[in-house]
Design a protein around this motif. Sequence first.
Motif, PDB file in Angstrom:
ATOM      1  N   SER A 307     -96.992  19.405-130.729  1.00  0.00           N
ATOM      2  CA  SER A 307     -96.449  18.420-129.891  1.00  0.00           C
ATOM      3  C   SER A 307     -96.639  18.619-128.489  1.00  0.00           C
ATOM      4  CB  SER A 307     -94.888  18.449-130.219  1.00  0.00           C
ATOM      5  OG  SER A 307     -94.730  17.718-131.501  1.00  0.00           O
ATOM      6  N   SER A 311     -99.106  16.623-125.483  1.00  0.00           N
ATOM      7  CA  SER A 311     -98.401  16.123-124.378  1.00  0.00           C
ATOM      8  C   SER A 311     -99.084  16.673-123.154  1.00  0.00           C
ATOM      9  CB  SER A 311     -96.822  16.741-124.160  1.00  0.00           C
ATOM     10  OG  SER A 311     -96.443  16.459-123.193  1.00  0.00           O
ATOM     11  N   LEU A 337     -84.081  14.850-129.747  1.00  0.00           N
ATOM     12  CA  LEU A 337     -85.269  14.869-130.620  1.00  0.00           C
ATOM     13  C   LEU A 337     -84.977  13.985-131.821  1.00  0.00           C
ATOM     14  CD1 LEU A 337     -84.065  16.668-133.208  1.00  0.00           C
ATOM     15  CD2 LEU A 337     -84.234  18.645-131.457  1.00  0.00           C
ATOM     16  N   ARG A 349     -93.066  11.287-137.013  1.00  0.00           N
ATOM     17  CA  ARG A 349     -92.424  11.685-135.710  1.00  0.00           C
ATOM     18  C   ARG A 349     -93.157  11.899-134.649  1.00  0.00           C
ATOM     19  NH1 ARG A 349     -90.042  15.785-139.314  1.00  0.00           N
ATOM     20  NH2 ARG A 349     -90.910  17.455-138.237  1.00  0.00           N
ATOM     21  N   LEU A 350     -94.582  12.161-134.797  1.00  0.00           N
ATOM     22  CA  LEU A 350     -95.440  12.337-133.803  1.00  0.00           C
ATOM     23  C   LEU A 350     -95.808  11.087-133.160  1.00  0.00           C
ATOM     24  CD1 LEU A 350     -97.261  14.713-132.290  1.00  0.00           C
ATOM     25  CD2 LEU A 350     -99.091  14.016-133.892  1.00  0.00           C
ATOM     26  N   TYR A 353     -92.933   9.942-131.152  1.00  0.00           N
ATOM     27  CA  TYR A 353     -92.890  10.642-129.895  1.00  0.00           C
ATOM     28  C   TYR A 353     -94.041  10.068-128.800  1.00  0.00           C
ATOM     29  CZ  TYR A 353     -89.632  14.286-131.497  1.00  0.00           C
ATOM     30  OH  TYR A 353     -88.586  15.059-132.104  1.00  0.00           O
ATOM     31  N   LYS A 354     -95.125   9.665-129.393  1.00  0.00           N
ATOM     32  CA  LYS A 354     -96.209   9.284-128.849  1.00  0.00           C
ATOM     33  C   LYS A 354     -95.987   7.807-128.234  1.00  0.00           C
ATOM     34  CE  LYS A 354    -101.141   8.766-128.938  1.00  0.00           C
ATOM     35  NZ  LYS A 354    -101.362   7.618-128.139  1.00  0.00           N
ATOM     36  N   LEU A 356     -92.776   6.704-127.626  1.00  0.00           N
ATOM     37  CA  LEU A 356     -91.685   6.889-126.449  1.00  0.00           C
ATOM     38  C   LEU A 356     -92.376   7.400-125.085  1.00  0.00           C
ATOM     39  CD1 LEU A 356     -88.871   8.574-128.622  1.00  0.00           C
ATOM     40  CD2 LEU A 356     -89.010   6.372-127.765  1.00  0.00           C
ATOM     41  N   SER A 357     -93.585   7.995-125.205  1.00  0.00           N
ATOM     42  CA  SER A 357     -94.138   8.468-124.095  1.00  0.00           C
ATOM     43  C   SER A 357     -94.693   7.418-123.167  1.00  0.00           C
ATOM     44  CB  SER A 357     -94.942   9.922-124.077  1.00  0.00           C
ATOM     45  OG  SER A 357     -96.116   9.127-124.962  1.00  0.00           O
ATOM     46  N   LEU A 385     -82.198  11.010-127.001  1.00  0.00           N
ATOM     47  CA  LEU A 385     -83.639  10.965-127.043  1.00  0.00           C
ATOM     48  C   LEU A 385     -83.765   9.509-126.310  1.00  0.00           C
ATOM     49  CD1 LEU A 385     -86.517  12.244-126.997  1.00  0.00           C
ATOM     50  CD2 LEU A 385     -86.817  11.198-129.422  1.00  0.00           C
ATOM     51  N   ALA A 389     -85.258   8.333-122.691  1.00  0.00           N
ATOM     52  CA  ALA A 389     -86.616   7.662-122.451  1.00  0.00           C
ATOM     53  C   ALA A 389     -86.039   6.472-121.719  1.00  0.00           C
ATOM     54  CB  ALA A 389     -86.980   6.910-124.081  1.00  0.00           C
TER      55      ALA A 389
END
Length: 466
Positions: A307, A311, A337, A349-350, A353-354, A356-357, A385, A389
């Motif tokens: 992860s 990033s 998280l 999950r990955l 996260y991607k 959200l970024s 989280l 964000a």
Amino acid sequence: FESFTKRFKNFPITIKKLSRNTSLKVKETLYSNFKEKKIDILIGTHALFNENLSFNNVGLLVVDEEHRFGAKQKNLIKNKQLSTHILYMSATPIPKTMNMAFSGLKDFSFLSTPPPKRLSIKTFLEVSNNTIIKESLTREFNRNGCSFVIENDIQKMDKIKNNLQALVPNQKIDVVHASLNKKLIDKRLNDFRERKINILICTTIVEMGLDIPEANTIIINNAHNFGLSQLHQLRGRIGRSSKQGYCYVLIPSSDINNKSKSRLQSFVNNSHLGAGFNIAHEDLEIRGAGEILGVKQSGHIDTIGMSLYMSMLKTALNNDQIEKSSSCEIKISITSLIPEYYLPSPLERLKIYKKLSDADTETLSEIKVDLLDRCGKHPEELENLFKIAEISIKAKYLEITKIIQSSKHIKFKFSESLKDKTLSKILSITKESPEMYEIKKNGELWINYNDQDVLNLLDNAIKKFT
């Protein structure tokens, strides 16, 4: 080649094939005809990657079993004809390809639906012994099937053959490896397909391209010496019909290193249909992601984790566009998280996260609704989280580049392009509450949070700046 010829027989399409066994005279004719556009589809092995073949007219390059090709080979055509579309296909993509897909440099899709009537292959990890070998080979013989025995050391093959003949004397056994004559290899494979040979002892030469529905048992000797992807490809040689397939991965003793044990256990656990993608993902974690701009197709990232690596990669890729698409880095002491118990799949999950970024307000709302629908009520860690964000999205528009929590203060760093309107509001708030807000000489704004709820404090501060 035969499949393409059969499928396109009613179309005005010329299909040819090229391999190392093609004669020099035929090769020269193929090179000439391909250059003059007389060949529509050219199917071949590594022999296609050479300097004599003109790539000016290549519109689509399909690389099947992509993991068997080196980076230099795959880049050869791409470098000669930059407009070529490329489709990579593999049951177990190499770490570099997985990395490029996850980082957004390549589009990817995967097929998880098996052909009709296919069954998951039952996989067993065992210490090598004659009882298991005899039982498995006898069972396959009794149901009119045939078996593979994989041994990569050619020197040991005759000894293994003699041992198997003593165990199952009623079965026909033969050997195949790359040192044999091509015609002899083809003959033995055809005999195996027609069940004139019951047990075929072979190297990883059979790893790809074989479709023998009659073979439904495979024994892999010294399995600890194989990689995850290699084991999965070998297992794929069986279970290609409606019959149950059996795969035995044998090790000389239980005293093998922990990394090999972990790899083999992962292989056994991922034996369901469509497990290749999961195996490739674990392979990426184990071996590392490789070089995006170099030729190494794997490389270690285990010291920082997948992860964080992704990033860092994203930061590096966007480094020349920081001014255009700034982001706010938030470091606060709050657990935020996606819990594993809430969303078990690491890949899913990955993906979240991607998303959200890169998320804006609308995308963030969509992610919230999607997870609520898929997984139920958001746990506290996930709510944190989402709040972070949301704060990051608002902070980005205010030209705030960093928000960092220390033992007593929350520190704000601003970009050089901070708007006058925002600056005026910050100065005004600082004058009104000097005991809480303080501007430092380096331009940072410090907020004394006095054991207040940090997320609520941040949210209120951002609203005041807006």
